[in-house]
Design an enzyme around this catalytic site. Structure first.
Site, short mmCIF file in Angstrom:
data_model
loop_
_atom_site.label_atom_id
_atom_site.label_comp_id
_atom_site.label_asym_id
_atom_site.label_seq_id
_atom_site.Cartn_x
_atom_site.Cartn_y
_atom_site.Cartn_z
N HIS A 144 0.83 -1.20 0.00
CA HIS A 144 0.00 0.00 0.00
C HIS A 144 0.87 1.26 0.00
O HIS A 144 0.62 2.19 -0.78
CB HIS A 144 -0.91 -0.02 1.24
CG HIS A 144 -1.66 1.25 1.47
ND1 HIS A 144 -2.97 1.43 1.05
CD2 HIS A 144 -1.30 2.42 2.06
CE1 HIS A 144 -3.37 2.65 1.37
NE2 HIS A 144 -2.38 3.28 1.98
N GLU A 145 1.89 1.28 0.85
CA GLU A 145 2.74 2.46 0.94
C GLU A 145 3.54 2.69 -0.34
O GLU A 145 3.66 3.82 -0.82
CB GLU A 145 3.67 2.36 2.16
CG GLU A 145 2.94 2.46 3.50
CD GLU A 145 2.06 3.70 3.61
OE1 GLU A 145 2.48 4.78 3.16
OE2 GLU A 145 0.93 3.59 4.13
N HIS A 148 1.53 4.40 -3.00
CA HIS A 148 1.47 5.87 -2.91
C HIS A 148 2.63 6.49 -3.69
O HIS A 148 2.47 7.50 -4.38
CB HIS A 148 1.57 6.34 -1.45
CG HIS A 148 0.27 6.25 -0.69
ND1 HIS A 148 -0.91 6.82 -1.12
CD2 HIS A 148 -0.02 5.68 0.51
CE1 HIS A 148 -1.87 6.60 -0.24
NE2 HIS A 148 -1.37 5.90 0.77
N GLU A 207 -6.14 7.15 -1.11
CA GLU A 207 -6.11 5.97 -0.24
C GLU A 207 -6.68 4.74 -0.94
O GLU A 207 -6.10 3.67 -0.92
CB GLU A 207 -6.89 6.24 1.06
CG GLU A 207 -6.09 6.95 2.13
CD GLU A 207 -4.77 6.27 2.41
OE1 GLU A 207 -4.75 5.04 2.54
OE2 GLU A 207 -3.75 6.97 2.44
ZN LIG Z 1 -2.16 5.28 2.54
#
Ligand SMILES: [Zn+2]
Length: 275
Positions: A144-145, A148, A207
């Site tokens: 997830h990171e 980004h 997100e």
């Molecule tokens: Zn995030």
């Protein structure tokens, strides 16, 4: 509210060039992003400096690379890095990771947190390990990171700040290339430092995008993306158990909608699993 009030300032000298408009496509989702006044490449350079400064900060305890948990973070990070790089190169996105200088560090801190700065500079805090629990949980967070950073969300956010601060003046800058006013806003953004500019809360849209991409990235790296649902449920549980919500949760609100969206994105991610 001014940018200064929103984030505590770091000390970071920056050489700024006003870059006008830059358009890019977010890998996997295909969303077109146009950033103004801030380029991802510049942010990556500044993030690398900020990350190094953070690691050198006497108050920041980086867990030694000989520690087995730190090794786990580095191993999962490397697996995700390799899978993402392979995907990016194979799909014509090589240019977007040209400036990446991947790093994966575990930081000793009770804080339930993890982040990735532009350019692939990742930090995982020991406080989040009881919630990530196993490799799959950790791969969920790191996927997830990393998403980004791959989606260049920081550049998009910084660009939104420039637009908001400049308002109508931005149009003038578009034609003239640069102005003192743009320069000062951009200086402010770059001057926020590691804790500010690069680890800001993302928008809801970003997100959900990072969730979606992260699932596919973890799957590409050989981690079953279905495990992400369990991780987010544990995260939600950790929040209801503690009086103070985890830092990670304040920037990553976990609710039924988030988990529902993850479930919706799973079939796509599973296509990359054990491919
Ligand atoms: Zn995030």
């Amino acid at each position: 509210m001014s940018i200064r009030k929103l984030y505590f300032a770091g000390v970071m000298a920056a050489i700024i060039t006003v870059s006008g408009c830059t358009s890019s496509i977010v890998p996997l989702t295909g969303r077109k992003v146009t950033t103004f006044g801030v380029s991802a490449a510049e942010l990556e350079q500044q993030a690398a400096i900020a990350y190094n400064n953070l690691l050198k900060d006497p108050q920041v305890k980086v867990v030694s690379a000989s520690n087995s948990e730190a090794q786990r973070v580095k191993r999962i990070g490397a697996n995700i890095q390799n899978a993402v790089t392979k995907y990016m190169v194979a799909n014509g996105f090589e240019e977007q990771i040209k400036g990446f200088k991947w790093e994966f560090n575990l930081i000793e801190s009770p804080e339930i947190n993890a982040w990735c700065m532009p350019g692939g500079k990742v930090a995982v805090y020991t406080g989040i390990l009881p919630i990530t629990k196993d490799d799959l949980g950790l791969a969920t967070v790191m996927g997830h990171e990393v998403a980004h950073a791959i989606a260049q969300h920081s550049a998009e956010r910084a660009s939104d700040m420039v637009k908001a601060q400049l308002g109508g003046a931005a149009v003038g800058v578009l034609t003239s290339g640069r102005s003192e006013q743009t320069q000062s806003v951009i200086n402010e953004i770059y001057g926020l430092g590691a804790q500010g500019a690069f680890i800001l809360p993302n928008s809801r849209k970003q997100e959900l995008e990072a969730d979606k991409m992260g699932l596919s990235f973890m799957a590409m790296a050989g981690y079953d993306p279905r495990a992400a649902v369990n991780f987010w449920q544990r995260m939600a549980q950790a929040s209801s158990n503690s009086q103070k919500p985890p830092v990670f949760l304040s920037t990553h609100p976990t609710d039924n909608d988030r988990i529902a969206q993850i479930n919706k994105a799973l079939p796509e991610a599973l296509k990359y699993y054990n491919k």
